[in-house]
Design a protein around this motif. Structure first.
Motif, mmCIF file in Angstrom:
data_model
loop_
_atom_site.group_PDB
_atom_site.id
_atom_site.type_symbol
_atom_site.label_atom_id
_atom_site.label_comp_id
_atom_site.label_asym_id
_atom_site.label_seq_id
_atom_site.Cartn_x
_atom_site.Cartn_y
_atom_site.Cartn_z
ATOM 1 N N LEU A 62 36.216 31.397 39.942
ATOM 2 C CA LEU A 62 36.409 31.935 41.288
ATOM 3 C C LEU A 62 35.483 33.119 41.533
ATOM 4 N N ALA A 63 35.333 33.986 40.534
ATOM 5 C CA ALA A 63 34.431 35.130 40.674
ATOM 6 C C ALA A 63 33.007 34.662 40.929
ATOM 7 N N VAL A 64 32.587 33.618 40.239
ATOM 8 C CA VAL A 64 31.236 33.074 40.456
ATOM 9 C C VAL A 64 31.096 32.573 41.883
ATOM 10 N N GLU A 65 32.143 31.918 42.400
ATOM 11 C CA GLU A 65 32.091 31.407 43.779
ATOM 12 C C GLU A 65 31.895 32.528 44.780
ATOM 13 N N VAL A 66 32.549 33.653 44.532
ATOM 14 C CA VAL A 66 32.571 34.723 45.534
ATOM 15 C C VAL A 66 31.452 35.736 45.339
ATOM 16 N N ALA A 67 30.941 35.851 44.103
ATOM 17 C CA ALA A 67 30.035 36.962 43.777
ATOM 18 C C ALA A 67 28.603 36.741 44.229
ATOM 19 N N GLY A 68 28.295 35.611 44.806
ATOM 20 C CA GLY A 68 26.941 35.391 45.322
ATOM 21 C C GLY A 68 25.913 35.452 44.227
ATOM 22 N N ASP A 69 24.934 36.362 44.419
ATOM 23 C CA ASP A 69 23.814 36.420 43.480
ATOM 24 C C ASP A 69 24.123 37.211 42.218
ATOM 25 N N LEU A 70 25.232 37.949 42.200
ATOM 26 C CA LEU A 70 25.537 38.758 41.015
ATOM 27 C C LEU A 70 25.928 37.855 39.849
ATOM 28 N N GLU A 71 25.356 38.150 38.689
ATOM 29 C CA GLU A 71 25.758 37.434 37.474
ATOM 30 C C GLU A 71 27.153 37.883 37.077
ATOM 31 N N VAL A 72 28.012 36.923 36.794
ATOM 32 C CA VAL A 72 29.395 37.241 36.419
ATOM 33 C C VAL A 72 29.537 37.221 34.900
ATOM 34 N N CYS A 73 30.041 38.330 34.352
ATOM 35 C CA CYS A 73 30.326 38.411 32.919
ATOM 36 C C CYS A 73 31.838 38.409 32.746
ATOM 37 N N ASN A 74 32.363 37.322 32.224
ATOM 38 C CA ASN A 74 33.814 37.169 32.099
ATOM 39 C C ASN A 74 34.275 37.748 30.770
ATOM 40 N N ASP A 75 34.696 39.027 30.818
ATOM 41 C CA ASP A 75 35.168 39.696 29.602
ATOM 42 C C ASP A 75 36.690 39.670 29.499
ATOM 43 N N LEU A 76 37.335 38.773 30.242
ATOM 44 C CA LEU A 76 38.796 38.695 30.179
ATOM 45 C C LEU A 76 39.243 38.264 28.792
ATOM 46 N N GLU A 77 40.299 38.915 28.321
ATOM 47 C CA GLU A 77 40.898 38.528 27.054
ATOM 48 C C GLU A 77 42.132 37.692 27.331
ATOM 49 N N VAL A 78 42.408 36.785 26.417
ATOM 50 C CA VAL A 78 43.607 35.966 26.535
ATOM 51 C C VAL A 78 44.650 36.521 25.575
ATOM 52 N N ALA A 79 45.851 36.809 26.118
ATOM 53 C CA ALA A 79 46.922 37.341 25.281
ATOM 54 C C ALA A 79 47.337 36.288 24.271
ATOM 55 N N GLN A 80 47.114 36.576 23.007
ATOM 56 C CA GLN A 80 47.542 35.660 21.950
ATOM 57 C C GLN A 80 48.977 36.039 21.611
ATOM 58 N N LEU A 81 49.909 35.160 21.939
ATOM 59 C CA LEU A 81 51.312 35.510 21.732
ATOM 60 C C LEU A 81 51.703 35.283 20.295
ATOM 61 N N GLY A 82 51.747 36.370 19.539
ATOM 62 C CA GLY A 82 52.284 36.288 18.186
ATOM 63 C C GLY A 82 53.774 36.485 18.259
#
Lengths: 266, 95
Positions: B66-86
């Motif tokens: 979605l960020a890529v769709e909206v961000a136009g020419d800006l390169e998107v760096c997806n640094d989101l972490e996924v919560a590993q449920l221990g």
């Protein structure tokens, strides 16, 4: 000792997440009650609530929840509540529940809460109708929380919220959005009535530990913060136990705005 | 700008990155495919960064797309972490 499992912001969608479902189902192994601090669903639909209900089916300990902002997003909150209550979950919105556990009675008062900000940097009940409605929503909720907490006769008393009563547990969120994450009125309500623990979610980028100005421990149990299916709190019963108190309220001095120490700006 | 329920959000014409940040944040919250309010969005060096923790790999990917769709020419760096449920970890004892 009473063992409380708590988590918020589980954001259940129409498809169950097996890791979360299995995690929640393990709560009876280490806790007497499971508390859910709002944002139970992603979009607030009855279908998502049904998925959560299915994940909790057969849980052998009481489950007590409050709604969060996501749970209101589709304007289906009554259906969400109904679906969860039909499956045995107790959903609180201004009410309380006292549950007997092997370690004693735990009393829980629950509200969603709302925003407004914290002492020294908060919204005022002034200006446009929209602004007044915003502040009055939090004020009404806080009054309700105080009254509900004060009536709980129990050994351990817990306030269950979605929004935060203190800024401590928001550290990590941008300062500019603190007013959208909670309100000091909620802490004032907790301190007015008295409690052993206040739990909340909502602030995914916050931190776990805080305390109200009155000395009540606050814990942010949002799933992205605790990175676990729940946190367990082992709480020693208070001696003497909490007795019920009727909090007076007048129209001129709503509960959550009465002066506590010295002059205060309204 | 299209919001809820759209399959292809329109990229914005070139505009200050500060506004792109705001529009990406709005899209992440209001687009039903993602519906996340807790994602950090920032721009540095002409790149748009997504930070924070989400609940699943699928959610991380949807937010990035979605960020890529909206961000136009800006390169998107997806640094989101996924919560590993221990497990729930060590209980906190409150006395």
């Amino acid at each position: 000792m009473i063992r409380l499992a708590a988590v918020g912001d589980i954001h259940v969608g129409e498809q169950a997440d097996p890791a979360l479902r299995d995690g929640l189902r393990s709560a009876p192994e280490c806790a007497d009650v499971l508390l859910l601090a709002g944002d139970l669903t992603r979009h607030g639909t009855a279908a998502e609530a049904a998925t959560l209900a299915d994940s909790l089916a057969g849980t052998s300990i009481p489950v007590v929840a409050v709604l969060g902002n996501h749970d209101h997003h589709s304007d289906e909150a009554p259906a969400v509540i109904d679906t969860l209550e039909q499956s045995g979950v107790t959903v609180l919105e201004g009410g309380g529940a006292v549950i007997d556990t092997p370690g004693g009675r735990v009393g829980i008062a629950g509200v969603k809460g709302f925003g407004g900000g914290f002492a020294g940097a908060c919204a005022s009940d002034f200006g446009e109708p929209e602004m007044k409605a915003f502040v009055q929503h939090t004020r009404t909720i806080s009054n309700t929380l105080a009254r509900a907490l004060a009536t709980l006769e129990c050994d351990v008393r817990v306030a269950l919220l979605h929004y935060s009563p203190v800024p401590d547990t928001l550290r990590g969120e941008p300062l500019e959005i603190f007013p959208f994450l909670g309100s000091y009125l909620l802490a004032e309500a907790v301190d007015e009535a008295g409690a052993d623990l206040a739990l909340h979610g909502h602030a995914h980028r916050g931190t776990e530990r805080g305390v109200t100005p009155g000395g009540v421990r606050v814990r942010n149990v949002a799933l992205p913060v605790i990175r676990a299916p729940f946190r367990v709190f082992e709480v020693e019963p208070r001696r003497p136990p909490w007795a019920a108190r009727h909090l007076e309220e007048t129209a001129a001095t709503p509960l959550a705005s009465r002066p506590v120490a010295g002059p205060r700006r309204s | 700008m299209s919001v809820q329920g759209s399959q292809h959000a329109e990229p914005l014409p070139e505009q200050p990155p500060e506004y792109v940040v705001a529009h990406v944040q709005e899209a992440l919250a209001t687009d039903t495919r993602v519906a996340e309010l807790g994602i950090g969005v920032s721009v540095a060096g002409g790149r748009l960064f997504l930070t924070g923790t989400v609940s699943s790999d699928e959610q991380r990917d949807r937010a990035g797309d979605l960020a890529v769709e909206v961000a136009g020419d800006l390169e998107v760096c997806n640094d989101l972490e996924v919560a590993q449920l221990g497990g729930p970890g060590v209980p906190e004892r409150l006395a």
